[in-house]
Motif scaffolding. Structure first.
Motif: not given
Length: 343
Positions: A82, A87, A108, A115
């Motif tokens: 992150a 991702g 995220f 994600a």
């Protein structure tokens, strides 16, 4: 023509090798490197380089990465991805604690990165067909969901017990196929294999609509079984996720002349249907859905295409409640899912 997405893989154990196999042949994706925290030197598909560290993978430039290392490392590696603006598809469970899962969600989401969590059972053809039929009301009111997931001990698992490794499958798929959240759980666990973690759990739960849930999960059976039974007012669905078969047993509409037998049965036996459904590999479908989500960008994927981190967090919360109930010997009530998003 757009350039292929650049993907990386962290972890080359049993599940990691399956991810490597699928990624190396996935349309629109180039698997550009693999990092294995355990230092396994081989097993990568031909032509895919093994890299010494996660930083080397980030330096190579990747659009997303698959995290298939031990659960205890998910938080550390996920946070690093992150931070690097990458991702991630993180294998289930999302993390080894609720707090770690919450930190991953924040990391995220705050950066607007795509994600997801690798709850592969959602892509099993039998369960996908079951969910579609339940949404269409084919079973009527749902009374009970029963899952049985048992088999021999997998020596590849060392850092978590059967609740976090296996029961998380059943927790996630139950909420997903029914569209209902858990409101309470009561569980018992045992440890018989000499390991520090539990290897058998029996859990009873209640969903928000009042339906009952039963989960039997263990690593102590020579019989390998992966079955989900949903019973409702019109009959029951049985999904065998080992064979991806879905069967429907209908409540019969023909009255019996033997009054005593009718009273004993409660319902009558009706037709049995085994559905013919397309059977694509669940892991391949999972990767296709996640690839498409990355291409669509944050907020671009259709609901249900990927298992969101918030849904993965909820599964970790429920599994923590199962372990707490077993430890305390009492029923644990779960706070409403509110802000977590529906299954």
């Amino acid at each position: 023509m757009t350039a292929p997405l650049r993907a990386g893989l962290i972890g080359l154990g049993v599940m990691g090798r399956n991810h490597a196999r699928v990624l190396s042949g996935l349309d629109g994706v180039d698997l550009v490197g693999i990092v294995d925290p355990a230092g396994r030197p081989d097993g990568a598909p031909h032509g895919v380089p093994m890299m010494a560290s996660l930083q080397d993978l980030l330096d190579a430039g990747v659009d997303y990465a698959v995290v298939a290392c031990p659960t205890a490392l998910h938080e550390e590696i996920g946070l690093a991805l992150a931070e690097g603006g990458v991702g991630a598809l993180i294998e289930k469970p999302l993390a080894d604690s609720v707090e770690a899962a919450e930190r991953l969600v924040e990391a995220f989401e705050s950066r607007g990165l795509v994600a997801g969590v690798g709850h592969i059972e959602r892509y099993n053809p039998a369960l996908q067909s079951m969910r579609t039929r339940l949404e269409a009301g084919e079973l009527g009111e749902v009374f009970q969901v029963v899952t049985r997931r048992q088999g021999p001990f997998p020596h590849r698992i060392a850092d978590v017990g059967v609740v976090k490794d296996l029961a998380t499958h059943d927790i996630d798929l139950t909420g997903w196929v029914t569209g209902q959240d858990y409101v309470s759980v009561s569980a018992h666990t045992v440890a018989r294999s000499g390991r520090p973690h539990e290897d058998m759990v029996a859990a009873v739960g209640r969903l928000a609509d009042g339906s009952m849930v039963n989960h039997l999960v263990n690593w102590l059976s020579p019989l390998k079984e992966r079955t989900t039974v949903v019973t409702g007012e019109r009959g029951c669905f049985i999904a065998d996720t080992l064979t991806a078969d879905l069967t429907f047993y209908a409540n019969g509409e023909v009255n019996t002349e033997w009054e005593a037998l009718r009273a004993f049965r409660g319902v009558s036996e009706g037709d049995m249907i085994r559905y013919a459904i397309p059977k694509r590999e669940p892991l391949l479908v999972e990767h296709e859905r996640f690839r498409d989500a990355v291409l669509a960008g944050p907020g671009g994927a259709a609901p249900g295409d990927v298992v969101t981190l918030r849904q993965g967090l909820r599964t970790v919360q429920v599994s923590a409640a199962v372990l707490k109930s077993a430890r305390l010997g009492e029923t644990v009530t779960l706070l409403p899912e509110e802000a977590l998003g529906a299954f």
